[in-house]
Scaffold this motif. Structure first.
Motif, PDB file in Angstrom:
ATOM      1  N   THR B 116      10.250 -15.521   4.452  1.00 33.37           N
ATOM      2  CA  THR B 116       9.133 -15.042   3.624  1.00 33.37           C
ATOM      3  C   THR B 116       8.008 -14.472   4.494  1.00 33.37           C
ATOM      4  OG1 THR B 116       8.261 -17.282   3.536  1.00 33.37           O
ATOM      5  CG2 THR B 116       9.509 -16.545   1.628  1.00 33.37           C
ATOM      6  N   ALA B 117       7.820 -15.046   5.706  1.00 27.35           N
ATOM      7  CA  ALA B 117       6.759 -14.534   6.588  1.00 27.35           C
ATOM      8  C   ALA B 117       7.018 -13.063   6.925  1.00 27.35           C
ATOM      9  CB  ALA B 117       6.707 -15.356   7.872  1.00 27.35           C
ATOM     10  N   PHE B 118       8.285 -12.722   7.139  1.00 28.78           N
ATOM     11  CA  PHE B 118       8.628 -11.334   7.473  1.00 28.78           C
ATOM     12  C   PHE B 118       8.417 -10.425   6.265  1.00 28.78           C
ATOM     13  CE2 PHE B 118      10.729 -13.951  10.550  1.00 28.78           C
ATOM     14  CZ  PHE B 118      10.596 -13.234  11.727  1.00 28.78           C
ATOM     15  N   TYR B 119       8.784 -10.903   5.084  1.00 30.01           N
ATOM     16  CA  TYR B 119       8.584 -10.091   3.883  1.00 30.01           C
ATOM     17  C   TYR B 119       7.094  -9.908   3.582  1.00 30.01           C
ATOM     18  CZ  TYR B 119      13.567 -10.673   3.119  1.00 30.01           C
ATOM     19  OH  TYR B 119      14.928 -10.650   3.278  1.00 30.01           O
ATOM     20  N   ILE B 120       6.304 -10.964   3.835  1.00 30.67           N
ATOM     21  CA  ILE B 120       4.855 -10.857   3.599  1.00 30.67           C
ATOM     22  C   ILE B 120       4.267  -9.822   4.560  1.00 30.67           C
ATOM     23  CG2 ILE B 120       2.621 -12.077   3.801  1.00 30.67           C
ATOM     24  CD1 ILE B 120       4.115 -14.611   2.828  1.00 30.67           C
ATOM     25  N   GLY B 121       4.714  -9.854   5.830  1.00 34.56           N
ATOM     26  CA  GLY B 121       4.249  -8.882   6.820  1.00 34.56           C
ATOM     27  C   GLY B 121       4.556  -7.460   6.374  1.00 34.56           C
ATOM     28  N   SER B 122       5.794  -7.253   5.917  1.00 31.95           N
ATOM     29  CA  SER B 122       6.212  -5.915   5.495  1.00 31.95           C
ATOM     30  C   SER B 122       5.488  -5.472   4.223  1.00 31.95           C
ATOM     31  CB  SER B 122       7.730  -5.930   5.270  1.00 31.95           C
ATOM     32  OG  SER B 122       8.151  -4.715   4.758  1.00 31.95           O
ATOM     33  N   SER B 123       5.410  -6.377   3.242  1.00 31.43           N
ATOM     34  CA  SER B 123       4.761  -5.982   1.976  1.00 31.43           C
ATOM     35  C   SER B 123       3.252  -5.828   2.157  1.00 31.43           C
ATOM     36  CB  SER B 123       5.081  -6.987   0.867  1.00 31.43           C
ATOM     37  OG  SER B 123       4.648  -8.263   1.258  1.00 31.43           O
ATOM     38  N   GLY B 124       2.652  -6.636   3.044  1.00 31.37           N
ATOM     39  CA  GLY B 124       1.226  -6.488   3.336  1.00 31.37           C
ATOM     40  C   GLY B 124       0.932  -5.106   3.902  1.00 31.37           C
ATOM     41  N   PHE B 125       1.815  -4.632   4.753  1.00 33.94           N
ATOM     42  CA  PHE B 125       1.654  -3.306   5.365  1.00 33.94           C
ATOM     43  C   PHE B 125       1.817  -2.192   4.329  1.00 33.94           C
ATOM     44  CE2 PHE B 125       3.704   0.300   7.611  1.00 33.94           C
ATOM     45  CZ  PHE B 125       2.636   0.655   8.408  1.00 33.94           C
ATOM     46  N   ARG B 126       2.744  -2.370   3.399  1.00 26.07           N
ATOM     47  CA  ARG B 126       3.076  -1.294   2.465  1.00 26.07           C
ATOM     48  C   ARG B 126       2.250  -1.308   1.178  1.00 26.07           C
ATOM     49  NH1 ARG B 126       7.706   0.871   4.272  1.00 26.07           N
ATOM     50  NH2 ARG B 126       8.581  -0.397   5.934  1.00 26.07           N
ATOM     51  N   ALA B 127       1.870  -2.498   0.708  1.00 24.44           N
ATOM     52  CA  ALA B 127       1.316  -2.557  -0.650  1.00 24.44           C
ATOM     53  C   ALA B 127      -0.099  -3.127  -0.758  1.00 24.44           C
ATOM     54  CB  ALA B 127       2.259  -3.388  -1.528  1.00 24.44           C
ATOM     55  N   PHE B 128      -0.566  -3.852   0.243  1.00 26.84           N
ATOM     56  CA  PHE B 128      -1.868  -4.529   0.115  1.00 26.84           C
ATOM     57  C   PHE B 128      -2.985  -3.547   0.462  1.00 26.84           C
ATOM     58  CE2 PHE B 128      -3.488  -9.173   0.788  1.00 26.84           C
ATOM     59  CZ  PHE B 128      -4.194  -9.050  -0.394  1.00 26.84           C
ATOM     60  N   ARG B 129      -3.435  -2.770  -0.522  1.00 30.78           N
ATOM     61  CA  ARG B 129      -4.400  -1.690  -0.292  1.00 30.78           C
ATOM     62  C   ARG B 129      -5.748  -1.990  -0.962  1.00 30.78           C
ATOM     63  NH1 ARG B 129      -1.092  -0.215   2.909  1.00 30.78           N
ATOM     64  NH2 ARG B 129       0.477   1.400   2.595  1.00 30.78           N
ATOM     65  N   ALA B 130      -6.830  -1.579  -0.289  1.00 29.74           N
ATOM     66  CA  ALA B 130      -8.167  -1.712  -0.879  1.00 29.74           C
ATOM     67  C   ALA B 130      -8.420  -0.509  -1.796  1.00 29.74           C
ATOM     68  CB  ALA B 130      -9.215  -1.798   0.215  1.00 29.74           C
ATOM     69  N   MET B 131      -7.647  -0.430  -2.869  1.00 28.22           N
ATOM     70  CA  MET B 131      -7.691   0.768  -3.726  1.00 28.22           C
ATOM     71  C   MET B 131      -8.901   0.788  -4.638  1.00 28.22           C
ATOM     72  SD  MET B 131      -3.726   0.931  -4.736  1.00 28.22           S
ATOM     73  CE  MET B 131      -3.260   2.620  -4.926  1.00 28.22           C
ATOM     74  N   ASN B 132      -9.376  -0.377  -5.063  1.00 30.87           N
ATOM     75  CA  ASN B 132     -10.551  -0.452  -5.929  1.00 30.87           C
ATOM     76  C   ASN B 132     -11.323  -1.726  -5.599  1.00 30.87           C
ATOM     77  OD1 ASN B 132      -9.176  -2.591  -7.263  1.00 30.87           O
ATOM     78  ND2 ASN B 132      -8.087  -1.054  -8.489  1.00 30.87           N
ATOM     79  N   LEU B 133     -12.374  -1.989  -6.344  1.00 32.17           N
ATOM     80  CA  LEU B 133     -13.244  -3.137  -6.029  1.00 32.17           C
ATOM     81  C   LEU B 133     -12.484  -4.467  -6.095  1.00 32.17           C
ATOM     82  CD1 LEU B 133     -16.147  -4.131  -5.409  1.00 32.17           C
ATOM     83  CD2 LEU B 133     -16.453  -4.371  -7.884  1.00 32.17           C
ATOM     84  N   HIS B 134     -11.682  -4.635  -7.175  1.00 33.32           N
ATOM     85  CA  HIS B 134     -10.947  -5.905  -7.341  1.00 33.32           C
ATOM     86  C   HIS B 134      -9.961  -6.115  -6.203  1.00 33.32           C
ATOM     87  CE1 HIS B 134     -11.955  -5.438 -11.827  1.00 33.32           C
ATOM     88  NE2 HIS B 134     -12.743  -6.345 -11.286  1.00 33.32           N
ATOM     89  N   ALA B 135      -9.233  -5.058  -5.876  1.00 35.11           N
ATOM     90  CA  ALA B 135      -8.241  -5.166  -4.793  1.00 35.11           C
ATOM     91  C   ALA B 135      -8.938  -5.447  -3.466  1.00 35.11           C
ATOM     92  CB  ALA B 135      -7.432  -3.880  -4.708  1.00 35.11           C
ATOM     93  N   THR B 136     -10.136  -4.871  -3.277  1.00 36.93           N
ATOM     94  CA  THR B 136     -10.872  -5.086  -2.024  1.00 36.93           C
ATOM     95  C   THR B 136     -11.346  -6.529  -1.911  1.00 36.93           C
ATOM     96  OG1 THR B 136     -11.612  -2.803  -2.203  1.00 36.93           O
ATOM     97  CG2 THR B 136     -12.736  -4.155  -0.570  1.00 36.93           C
TER      98      THR B 136
END
Lengths: 281, 207
Positions: B116-136
């Protein structure tokens, strides 16, 4: 294609490789980063400190191999403390594999010269989740007829004065969470709330900690150790640095690597995004 | 009649006794509910047997029909037989049983969890974006918690563990309490529906 566009399309295998290197280095060569003990860990420690010599502790090893990396250090640290307090351990588990974790951890008692059946006992697995926790709390013998070696409960000396949960001085569940077992919430509902004189301390995975935190604040549970870090802090409080402290460096590296990827991914995204907008217009 | 009404009556009768026992001082209800609770481990043990038989039948069928990947079923059946035979004949403390537990079950289980640590690393890179206020806000609080929960966070700022603990103690607990209260109310309503026979899915009804 610019550098950042290439970065956004980076093969996942590169990320896995960097993660692997990042975690492996501190495991091979530990850095020994100092660790600050937070209040929640100190609270759990103090609760165990209050126990009198010979106190009876029901310890439930509610975890399978998947959660062992985080939870086994909690079990080991707490058992070291119980050993110092000369507490009697009644080991049970609501997870079939938990019996083996109980066996492995109780070797510390065996190594310290404690006698099986007098100072510690492994009653083994109980099926039935929440209802079984309620049943054993009312009457241990309704759930456990023998220990894991098949010895009838009535022939075990330390079981002589134990009938229900009121006979315990503390209940500890080291708990991996959902999965057919008695979850941490079950121990709150069926023991902490019903047998208010018996302090309940929970050890859970880091990911479960936010769910359990309200029970600590409300005072329903007396201690909470959530994940590897509290296990390491507990080892520091015991002045017995073990596996948990050693693994904290690797966890630091993993967190920093993941944060690095998140920052890098965001930089690339915000550099590439305006370009894509211009192209669309 | 027997198939539909009897299970509903049994459900209502047992549920009513449990409720009476919880809310009132009624020794007769305590006796009956205690007895019923003591049946649970036995019933659950039988469900484990049923589940095991089902698992063996499914994989035996895969092997006998040579469905794609049938050799994995062979592995499962062999591993099952070896573990059960050693466990029943030599006991859980036998070196062979401990070897299986420590070197196969424990190692594979820990490996699956560690992935799971590897998947979190990969998904954090691809999907964890500061796109709006809530996401930030989510991104920043996540970052503070990740740093605050490991020793290296103290190098970034000595206040980091306390800030992380504040996030856990205040905003987290507020949100969790809201979710727990809502879940509790939902749980009571669902239990009432089952006890009164409005929800019959556990009896095999479509809805």
């Amino acid at each position: 294609m610019s550098f950042f566009e290439k970065l956004l399309k980076l093969d996942a295998r590169f990320i896995y490789l960097i993660m692997l290197i990042g975690i492996a280095i501190p495991l091979i060569k530990p850095i020994g980063l100092p660790l600050q003990v937070v209040d929640t860990t100190r609270q759990a420690f103090q609760e165990v400190e209050k126990l009198d010599p010979g106190a009876k502790v029901l310890m439930s090893f509610d975890y399978s191999p998947g959660g062992a990396a985080e939870l086994d250090p909690i079990s080991a640290a707490m058992l070291t403390h119980f050993l110092r307090k000369d507490a009697k351990i009644y080991a049970v588990t609501s997870v079939p594999e938990g019996t083996m974790f109980a066996e492995q951890n109780l070797k510390a008692y065996e190594a310290a010269g404690k006698a099986y059946g007098t100072d510690y006992v492994n009653l083994g697995y109980f099926a039935g989740g929440e209802s079984a926790v309620a049943a054993l709390s009312e009457d241990f013998r309704s759930v456990f007829k023998t220990d894991i070696e098949g010895t009838p409960v009535d022939q075990i000396p330390m079981m002589k004065d134990v009938h229900d949960m009121n006979d315990m001085d503390m209940v500890v569940s080291v708990n991996v969470g959902p999965g057919g077992a008695a979850t941490a919430q079950v121990w709150v509902r069926q023991v902490a709330v019903v047998y208010t004189k018996v302090p309940v301390v929970l050890g859970v995975t880091a990911v479960m900690t936010p769910n359990i935190m309200p029970y600590l604040q409300s005072g329903q549970i007396k201690g909470l150790l959530g994940g590897l870090r509290p296990a390491a802090e507990y080892e520091i409080l015991l002045d017995a640095r073990g596996n948990a402290v050693a693994m904290m460096d690797a966890q630091s590296a993993a967190h920093i690597t993941i944060l690095g990827f998140i920052i890098l991914g965001n930089i690339a995204y915000f550099v590439v995004k305006p370009k894509n907008k211009l192209k669309t217009n | 009649m027997l198939k539909n009404v009897l299970p509903l009556l049994v459900t209502f009768f047992i549920g009513a006794i449990m409720i009476i026992e919880f809310f009132f001082v009624a020794p007769w209800a305590s006796d009956i509910s205690g007895l019923i609770r003591s049946w649970t481990p036995i019933i659950t043990a039988f469900t484990i047997i049923v589940g095991t038989c089902n698992l063996l039948m499914v994989h035996w069928r895969s092997v006998s029909r040579k469905v794609p990947g049938w050799f994995k079923s062979v592995l499962l059946l062999v591993a099952f037989a070896v573990t059960v035979v050693i466990g029943l004949t030599a006991g859980q403390k036998a070196p062979a049983y401990v070897f299986i537990f420590e070197n196969i079950l424990n190692a594979t289980g820990a490996t699956m969890f560690a992935l799971t640590a590897f998947y979190i690393g990969s998904s954090g890179f691809r999907a964890f974006r500061a796109m709006n206020l809530h996401a930030t806000i989510l991104l920043l609080s996540g970052a503070v918690l990740m740093l605050g929960r490991v020793p290296i966070g103290e190098y970034v700022s000595s206040a980091m563990p306390n800030i992380a603990q504040w996030i856990m103690d205040v905003p987290n607990v507020a949100g969790q309490r809201g979710i727990m209260i809502a879940m509790g109310i939902g749980f009571v309503s669902q239990c009432l529906r089952i006890l009164l026979g409005y929800n019959r899915r556990h009896l095999g009804a479509a809805e």
